[in-house]
Design a protein around this motif. Structure first.
Motif, PDB file in Angstrom:
ATOM      1  N   ARG A   1       0.867  -1.236  -0.134  1.00  0.00           N
ATOM      2  CA  ARG A   1       0.051  -0.086   0.123  1.00  0.00           C
ATOM      3  C   ARG A   1       0.966   1.105  -0.156  1.00  0.00           C
ATOM      4  O   ARG A   1       2.172   1.175   0.553  1.00  0.00           O
ATOM      5  CB  ARG A   1      -0.651  -0.120   1.285  1.00  0.00           C
ATOM      6  CG  ARG A   1      -1.790   0.899   1.283  1.00  0.00           C
ATOM      7  CD  ARG A   1      -2.847   0.868   2.352  1.00  0.00           C
ATOM      8  NE  ARG A   1      -2.275   1.360   3.597  1.00  0.00           N
ATOM      9  CZ  ARG A   1      -2.842   1.264   4.872  1.00  0.00           C
ATOM     10  NH1 ARG A   1      -3.912   0.711   5.053  1.00  0.00           N
ATOM     11  NH2 ARG A   1      -2.328   1.911   5.801  1.00  0.00           N
ATOM     12  N   ILE A   2       0.306   2.267  -0.620  1.00  0.00           N
ATOM     13  CA  ILE A   2       1.027   3.494  -0.523  1.00  0.00           C
ATOM     14  C   ILE A   2       0.202   4.409   0.322  1.00  0.00           C
ATOM     15  O   ILE A   2      -0.861   4.725   0.274  1.00  0.00           O
ATOM     16  CB  ILE A   2       1.096   4.233  -2.168  1.00  0.00           C
ATOM     17  CG1 ILE A   2       1.829   3.406  -3.187  1.00  0.00           C
ATOM     18  CG2 ILE A   2       1.671   5.716  -1.857  1.00  0.00           C
ATOM     19  CD1 ILE A   2       1.636   3.746  -4.437  1.00  0.00           C
ATOM     20  N   ASP A   3       1.133   4.878   1.240  1.00  0.00           N
ATOM     21  CA  ASP A   3       0.459   5.903   2.432  1.00  0.00           C
ATOM     22  C   ASP A   3       0.948   7.239   2.041  1.00  0.00           C
ATOM     23  O   ASP A   3       2.209   7.428   1.650  1.00  0.00           O
ATOM     24  CB  ASP A   3       0.945   5.374   3.861  1.00  0.00           C
ATOM     25  CG  ASP A   3      -0.072   4.016   4.398  1.00  0.00           C
ATOM     26  OD1 ASP A   3      -0.243   3.552   3.584  1.00  0.00           O
ATOM     27  OD2 ASP A   3      -0.296   4.308   5.478  1.00  0.00           O
ATOM     28  N   SER A   4       0.202   8.168   2.486  1.00  0.00           N
ATOM     29  CA  SER A   4       0.816   9.438   2.503  1.00  0.00           C
ATOM     30  C   SER A   4       0.423  10.187   3.881  1.00  0.00           C
ATOM     31  O   SER A   4      -0.817  10.052   4.228  1.00  0.00           O
ATOM     32  CB  SER A   4       0.261  10.190   1.120  1.00  0.00           C
ATOM     33  OG  SER A   4      -1.087  10.835   1.510  1.00  0.00           O
ATOM     34  N   ASP A   5       1.364  11.149   4.250  1.00  0.00           N
ATOM     35  CA  ASP A   5       0.989  11.787   5.381  1.00  0.00           C
ATOM     36  C   ASP A   5       1.288  13.330   5.074  1.00  0.00           C
ATOM     37  O   ASP A   5       2.585  13.584   5.003  1.00  0.00           O
ATOM     38  CB  ASP A   5       1.793  11.229   6.243  1.00  0.00           C
ATOM     39  CG  ASP A   5       1.533  11.657   7.783  1.00  0.00           C
ATOM     40  OD1 ASP A   5       1.758  11.046   8.716  1.00  0.00           O
ATOM     41  OD2 ASP A   5       1.288  13.020   8.102  1.00  0.00           O
TER      42      ASP A   5
ATOM     43  N   ARG B   1      10.115   5.319   3.386  1.00  0.00           N
ATOM     44  CA  ARG B   1       9.975   6.509   2.935  1.00  0.00           C
ATOM     45  C   ARG B   1      10.196   6.619   1.306  1.00  0.00           C
ATOM     46  O   ARG B   1      11.252   6.401   0.918  1.00  0.00           O
ATOM     47  CB  ARG B   1      10.992   7.715   3.494  1.00  0.00           C
ATOM     48  CG  ARG B   1      10.447   8.176   4.794  1.00  0.00           C
ATOM     49  CD  ARG B   1      11.349   9.379   5.218  1.00  0.00           C
ATOM     50  NE  ARG B   1      10.847  10.598   4.398  1.00  0.00           N
ATOM     51  CZ  ARG B   1      10.139  11.628   4.728  1.00  0.00           C
ATOM     52  NH1 ARG B   1       9.841  11.677   6.185  1.00  0.00           N
ATOM     53  NH2 ARG B   1       9.875  12.549   4.193  1.00  0.00           N
ATOM     54  N   LEU B   2       9.146   7.033   0.604  1.00  0.00           N
ATOM     55  CA  LEU B   2       9.619   7.073  -0.777  1.00  0.00           C
ATOM     56  C   LEU B   2      10.768   7.978  -1.480  1.00  0.00           C
ATOM     57  O   LEU B   2      11.651   7.594  -1.974  1.00  0.00           O
ATOM     58  CB  LEU B   2       8.367   7.598  -1.698  1.00  0.00           C
ATOM     59  CG  LEU B   2       7.636   6.762  -2.381  1.00  0.00           C
ATOM     60  CD1 LEU B   2       7.166   5.508  -1.530  1.00  0.00           C
ATOM     61  CD2 LEU B   2       6.255   7.144  -3.117  1.00  0.00           C
TER      62      LEU B   2
ATOM     63  N   ASP C   1      -3.184   2.198  10.889  1.00  0.00           N
ATOM     64  CA  ASP C   1      -2.928   3.608  10.511  1.00  0.00           C
ATOM     65  C   ASP C   1      -1.535   4.221  10.925  1.00  0.00           C
ATOM     66  O   ASP C   1      -1.176   5.000  10.456  1.00  0.00           O
ATOM     67  CB  ASP C   1      -3.963   4.476  11.121  1.00  0.00           C
ATOM     68  CG  ASP C   1      -4.980   4.807  10.369  1.00  0.00           C
ATOM     69  OD1 ASP C   1      -5.288   4.285   9.274  1.00  0.00           O
ATOM     70  OD2 ASP C   1      -6.092   5.762  10.903  1.00  0.00           O
TER      71      ASP C   1
END
Lengths: 348, 334
Positions: free
Chosen positions: A190-194, A214-215, A239
């Motif tokens: 999954r790709i998460d963004s914050d 971290r990308l 989360d």
């Protein structure tokens, strides 16, 4: 692997009311629908649907007699409801269409869309602007002035997204928070963004565990042709981006309470503790935090030196001093700048 | 109906639902006393001969709650009797309540909206977006497939966010202590909020500052105490304040350039050089746009010896002072 959303419970009467106002037009449109279908559609429990239908069935308007006579109330087919768990509204009053969005509801979705515009999907910007326009027209007042600048993710996002969509493994070099460069091979999950930071949650073949990357720390990303090693359906991605580990370092810090949120995902946990007298005078609180490695903490503390101070252990304090001194020495050798007040263009 | 018996309690949502139905059904509108004496949830507590002050206050709160949901609850004054609270009539005009029939959402659009709603996982806007999704589902549209593989999140960590967003929607003034960098202490500001915008991961408030008589941009992280939301209504001319606030911040970002030297192979090199708008010049030098010298200085100080600031001067000074502060706070034994 999506985050499975549990059936939402409505804690507030306003949310329960919204649900009722949303449910009635849906039921009218469908004519006949099972409790289960409705629950799935609204992502609520079957009990919530049954409770709501039971309430709708006895609700209505005061009517001409002001007495809520039979014809002034909604009615449902009770046989279908009680025996077959099916909902059929046989008489409706007052309400037949879906409600408009509120100014803030429309604003929340519009700002969310603005944020999503940085996703590398094959969507032209027209899709977004037409949607935002519909939300604005579908609101009962003009949407609140809330906006989020698009978050431009760094290069690898498109490749990672591609691998995720095709279910193949990827390889990359990764600069770990401990400062070492390692080659990784993972099954992307999954790709998460914050906010403006982007992360990949993935099954790490080397560690045989789920890890978060971290990308912007991933380099030389290569999408392989090899399919992922499993669906990893058993892996629950919460989360929280980072999970604590047994070998985490426990560090006592003193901080301005307003800075607590800055710690955010940097630390795996915060153990709140009673403030000691000395600290509370300055308005600061003392707390224990768990961090994976001193390397990440010294960076965080040096970046927030006005708000966060390490109390213990001494090695952690020394690490900050060394880190900052090492940086300062570069400036000393170059000649320190004349003291001047920093300009502050963005603030009031 | 026996007036001796304690009436059974009507759940709040049933009272609110009944109120909406009653006001949607009326063309001419209902007066307050008609509502209180006949609508389910009120009528049980209505005293035809006594004082209904607490019930009236209940009705006032209910009206606010309903309006907050986007329900256009109207008041109509009686001609010839303006300003009279008792003869005022209430109603919900159908056309202003209902989602216009030409607004429909395709399954693909719904999928995107679900994802947009998911980005708000904290603070008051997460409730707002969940409510928006309920209304969307009300139209019966199905999502094609859940969007797999993305979990976007917009943070609203600043404690000031919720009260300010409240003040913004209610169109009232707000006041808060604000610490401007370089100042010794925070100063109380009273403002008319115009927009809340997130730029470079930071929330900013665009507001008319009553102290200086001009619009200003505030960083929420520099609000040092509780935000007081007043009941003082303000006139805000309609306008695209959020969009123009973002444009202004972009212009500042565009105009400010930090000249950095990064150590090859380090976190600083990998991350800073790949930022939006970052430009690499001869190997180890990186030119980076920024909006706020203090925020960038915080960040750069964290990179320690991995980065050296070559300019501009104020940025060098800000980074050096942070490094010195970090040393001072940690070097002597405690």
């Amino acid at each position: 692997m999506a985050t499975p959303r549990d059936a939402q419970q409505f804690a507030y009467a306003q949310d329960k009311l919204t649900f009722l106002l949303a449910l009635v037009p849906y039921l009218l449109d469908h004519g006949r629908v099972t409790v289960r279908e409705a629950a799935e559609h609204f992502q609520v429990s079957e009990k919530q649907i049954r409770d709501a239908v039971s309430l709708i069935a006895v609700s209505g308007v005061p009517g001409e007699t002001m007495q809520y006579q039979h014809g002034d109330l909604f009615d449902i087919s009770w046989d279908d409801f009680d025996e077959r768990d099916e909902i059929v509204i046989t008489h409706m009053v007052a309400l037949d269409d879906s409600p408009r969005f509120s100014a803030r509801e429309a604003a929340a979705l519009i700002a969310g869309l603005q944020y999503l515009q940085s996703l590398p999907e094959n969507l032209d910007s027209g899709v977004y602007s037409s949607l935002m326009d519909k939300l604005a027209r579908g609101a009962s007042e003009s949407p609140s002035q809330v906006a989020v600048a698009r978050s431009d993710a760094t290069g690898s996002l498109a490749e990672v997204r591609d691998a995720l969509a095709r279910g193949v493994q990827i390889e990359f070099d990764y600069l770990s928070s401990r400062g070492s460069r390692e080659h990784r091979r993972v099954d992307p999950l999954r790709i998460d963004s914050d906010d403006e930071n982007w992360y990949l949650r993935a099954w790490d073949h080397l560690r045989e565990a789920v890890r978060t990357f971290r990308l912007d720390r991933m380099t030389d990303v290569r999408v392989t042709d090899e399919p992922v090693t499993g669906s990893h359906d058993d892996v629950a991605l919460g989360d929280r981006l980072f999970q604590g580990a047994d070998d985490d370092l426990v560090v006592t810090i003193e901080l301005d309470p307003s800075a607590l949120s800055l710690l955010g995902e940097f630390v795996s946990s915060v153990d709140a503790r009673a403030t000691d007298a000395a600290a509370s005078v300055s308005g600061r609180v003392r707390t224990d935090i768990r961090v994976a490695h001193i390397n990440a903490l010294k960076r965080l503390v040096t970046a927030t030196s006005s708000a966060v101070t390490i109390v213990d252990p001494p090695e952690a304090r020394a690490a900050v001093v060394d880190w900052a001194n090492e940086a300062l020495s570069q400036y000393r050798s170059a000649g320190l700048p004349a003291a001047g007040r920093p300009a502050d263009p963005a603030s009031a | 109906m026996s007036s001796q018996k304690q009436p059974p309690a009507v759940p709040v949502e049933e009272r609110l639902f009944s109120l909406v139905l009653a006001l949607l059904a009326t063309e001419a509108g209902l007066t307050k006393s008609e509502i209180l004496s006949t609508v389910q949830g009120y009528r049980q507590r209505y005293d035809a001969y006594g004082d209904n002050a607490s019930l009236e206050r209940q009705f006032e709160r209910d009206k606010d709650d309903i309006r907050e949901l986007g329900v256009p609850l109207e008041t109509i004054e009686t001609p010839g009797d303006p300003g009279n609270n008792q003869s005022m009539r209430y109603r919900i005009p159908r056309t202003a309540y209902e989602l216009p029939a030409d607004i429909t959402f395709s399954p693909a659009e719904t999928t995107l909206l679900n994802l947009a709603a998911m980005a708000w996982r904290e603070g008051s806007l997460s409730r707002e977006s969940q409510r928006a999704l309920l209304k969307l589902r009300s139209t019966g549209v199905e999502t094609t497939e859940p969007v797999l593989g993305y979990a976007p999140r917009i943070r609203t960590r600043d404690a000031a966010f919720d009260p300010l967003s409240d003040a913004l929607t209610r169109r009232v003034t707000a006041s808060f202590p604000y610490l401007k960098p370089g100042d010794a202490s925070a100063r109380l500001r009273t403002v008319s909020p115009l927009a809340l915008v997130q730029h470079q991961g930071r929330w900013h408030l665009k507001a008319f500052d009553h102290g200086v008589g001009e619009p200003r941009t505030f960083l929420l992280s520099r609000i040092t105490g509780p935000v007081k939301v007043s009941r003082q209504p303000i006139e805000v001319a309609p306008g695209g304040y959020a969009a123009s606030a973002l444009e202004e911040l972009d212009e500042i970002w565009e105009a400010n350039v930090a000249d950095l030297e990064v150590l090859p192979g380090t976190d600083a090199e990998v991350r800073l050089a790949r930022r939006r708008g970052a430009e690499r010049v001869d190997g180890s030098r990186v030119l980076l746009h920024f909006t706020d010298v203090n925020l960038l200085a915080d960040e750069l100080a964290g990179f320690g010896p991995e980065v050296r600031v070559l300019g501009p001067e104020p940025l060098i000074a800000a980074v050096v002072s942070r490094l010195e502060a970090a040393v001072a706070a940690h070097q002597e034994a405690r």
